[in-house]
Write a protein that holds these residues in place. Structure first.
Motif, short mmCIF file in Angstrom:
data_model
loop_
_atom_site.label_atom_id
_atom_site.label_comp_id
_atom_site.label_asym_id
_atom_site.label_seq_id
_atom_site.Cartn_x
_atom_site.Cartn_y
_atom_site.Cartn_z
N UNK A 55 0.81 -1.22 0.00
CA UNK A 55 0.00 0.00 0.00
C UNK A 55 0.85 1.27 0.00
N UNK A 56 2.18 1.15 0.02
CA UNK A 56 3.04 2.33 0.04
C UNK A 56 2.84 3.17 -1.22
N UNK A 57 3.01 4.47 -1.03
CA UNK A 57 2.99 5.39 -2.16
C UNK A 57 4.26 6.24 -2.13
N UNK A 58 4.54 6.82 -3.28
CA UNK A 58 5.64 7.77 -3.41
C UNK A 58 5.00 9.10 -3.77
N UNK A 59 5.29 10.12 -2.97
CA UNK A 59 4.79 11.45 -3.29
C UNK A 59 5.73 12.11 -4.29
N UNK A 60 5.16 12.71 -5.31
CA UNK A 60 5.95 13.41 -6.31
C UNK A 60 5.43 14.85 -6.38
N UNK A 61 6.34 15.80 -6.23
CA UNK A 61 5.98 17.22 -6.30
C UNK A 61 6.85 17.89 -7.34
N UNK A 62 6.21 18.60 -8.26
CA UNK A 62 6.90 19.42 -9.25
C UNK A 62 6.59 20.87 -8.92
N UNK A 63 7.64 21.68 -8.78
CA UNK A 63 7.47 23.10 -8.49
C UNK A 63 8.35 23.90 -9.43
N UNK A 64 7.78 24.88 -10.11
CA UNK A 64 8.57 25.74 -10.97
C UNK A 64 8.38 27.18 -10.54
N UNK A 65 9.48 27.82 -10.17
CA UNK A 65 9.44 29.19 -9.70
C UNK A 65 9.60 30.20 -10.82
N UNK A 66 9.86 29.76 -12.00
CA UNK A 66 10.17 30.65 -13.11
C UNK A 66 11.63 30.58 -13.48
N UNK A 67 12.50 30.46 -12.46
CA UNK A 67 13.93 30.34 -12.71
C UNK A 67 14.44 28.94 -12.41
N UNK A 68 13.65 28.17 -11.67
CA UNK A 68 14.12 26.85 -11.24
C UNK A 68 12.96 25.87 -11.19
N UNK A 69 13.24 24.65 -11.62
CA UNK A 69 12.32 23.53 -11.44
C UNK A 69 12.87 22.70 -10.29
N UNK A 70 12.00 22.39 -9.34
CA UNK A 70 12.40 21.51 -8.23
C UNK A 70 11.44 20.33 -8.23
N UNK A 71 12.01 19.14 -8.23
CA UNK A 71 11.22 17.90 -8.18
C UNK A 71 11.58 17.20 -6.89
N UNK A 72 10.55 16.84 -6.12
CA UNK A 72 10.74 16.18 -4.83
C UNK A 72 9.96 14.88 -4.81
N UNK A 73 10.61 13.83 -4.36
CA UNK A 73 9.94 12.54 -4.18
C UNK A 73 10.03 12.17 -2.71
N UNK A 74 8.88 11.83 -2.13
CA UNK A 74 8.80 11.45 -0.72
C UNK A 74 8.46 9.97 -0.63
N UNK A 75 9.19 9.26 0.23
CA UNK A 75 8.93 7.84 0.41
C UNK A 75 8.87 7.53 1.90
N UNK A 76 8.39 6.33 2.27
CA UNK A 76 8.17 6.02 3.68
C UNK A 76 9.40 5.62 4.49
N UNK A 77 10.56 5.50 3.86
CA UNK A 77 11.76 5.06 4.59
C UNK A 77 12.55 6.25 5.11
N UNK A 78 12.96 6.20 6.38
CA UNK A 78 13.80 7.28 6.90
C UNK A 78 15.27 7.15 6.48
N UNK A 79 15.65 6.02 5.91
CA UNK A 79 17.05 5.81 5.51
C UNK A 79 17.44 6.76 4.38
N UNK A 80 18.52 7.51 4.57
CA UNK A 80 18.92 8.44 3.51
C UNK A 80 19.48 7.69 2.30
N UNK A 81 19.35 8.30 1.12
CA UNK A 81 19.94 7.66 -0.06
C UNK A 81 21.45 7.64 0.06
N UNK A 82 22.06 6.58 -0.44
CA UNK A 82 23.51 6.45 -0.37
C UNK A 82 24.07 6.27 -1.77
#
Length: 139
Positions: free
Chosen positions: A64-91
Motif C-alpha cells: 500500500x506504500x505510495x511515493x509522493x511526487x511534487x513538481x514546483x517551478x518558480x520561473x527560474x528553477x524547477x524543483x522535483x521532490x519525491x517522498x517515500x516512507x523510509x527514513x534511511x537516507x539515499x547512499x
C-alpha cells in the motif's frame, strides 16, 4: 494517482510499484511540456525516473506504500521532490563498470544543478529526496 495543478505546482501520490514508473515519466513530461520547459524536460524526466526507481526499490516495504511526487517551478528553477516512507537516507554507490544498477544517484547528480534530502512533511514518516534544474531557454 492524484494530480493537483495550481499554476506551476503539481502534487501526485503514486503507488510504489515498478509498473507505475512509465506513468510518472509521462506525467512529468506532460507538465513540463505544458509549462514550456522543453530545454530541461529530458533531464528532469530521467532524474525523476531514477529517484522513483530508488524509492520503489529501497524504501517501499508495504504493497500500500505510495511515493509522493511534487513538481514546483518558480520561473527560474524547477524543483522535483519525491517522498517515500523510509527514513534511511539515499547512499550514492560506486558501481563497477559491469554492474546493472547503482548509478541512479550519480545520474541525478550529473543531470541536476543541485540535489539533496529533507525530512518528511510534519506528520509523515520517511524522507524527501529532491533535485533542482535551472530553467533554460529552449534550444
Amino acid at each position: 494517482m492524484i494530480s493537483i495543478e495550481r499554476s506551476r505546482l503539481v502534487r501526485m501520490a503514486v503507488p510504489a510499484r515498478p509498473s507505475c514508473a512509465a506513468r510518472v515519466r509521462r506525467t512529468v513530461a506532460a507538465h513540463l511540456a505544458r509549462w514550456e520547459l522543453s530545454a530541461i524536460l529530458d533531464d528532469a524526466v530521467l532524474a525523476t525516473d531514477e529517484l522513483f526507481a530508488n524509492a520503489v526499490r529501497h524504501a517501499s516495504t508495504d504493497p500500500a506504500d505510495t511515493v509522493g511526487v511534487v513538481l514546483e517551478c518558480s520561473g527560474r528553477e524547477l524543483r522535483v521532490t519525491l517522498a517515500d516512507p523510509s527514513p534511511a537516507p539515499p547512499r550514492p554507490r560506486a558501481a563497477t563498470p559491469l554492474a546493472e544498477s547503482g548509478r541512479g544517484l550519480s545520474l541525478v547528480a550529473a543531470l541536476a544543478d543541485d540535489w539533496g534530502t529533507d525530512p518528511p512533511e510534519p506528520g509523515d514518516a520517511g524522507k524527501r529526496v529532491w533535485f533542482s534544474l535551472a530553467v533554460r531557454e529552449p534550444m
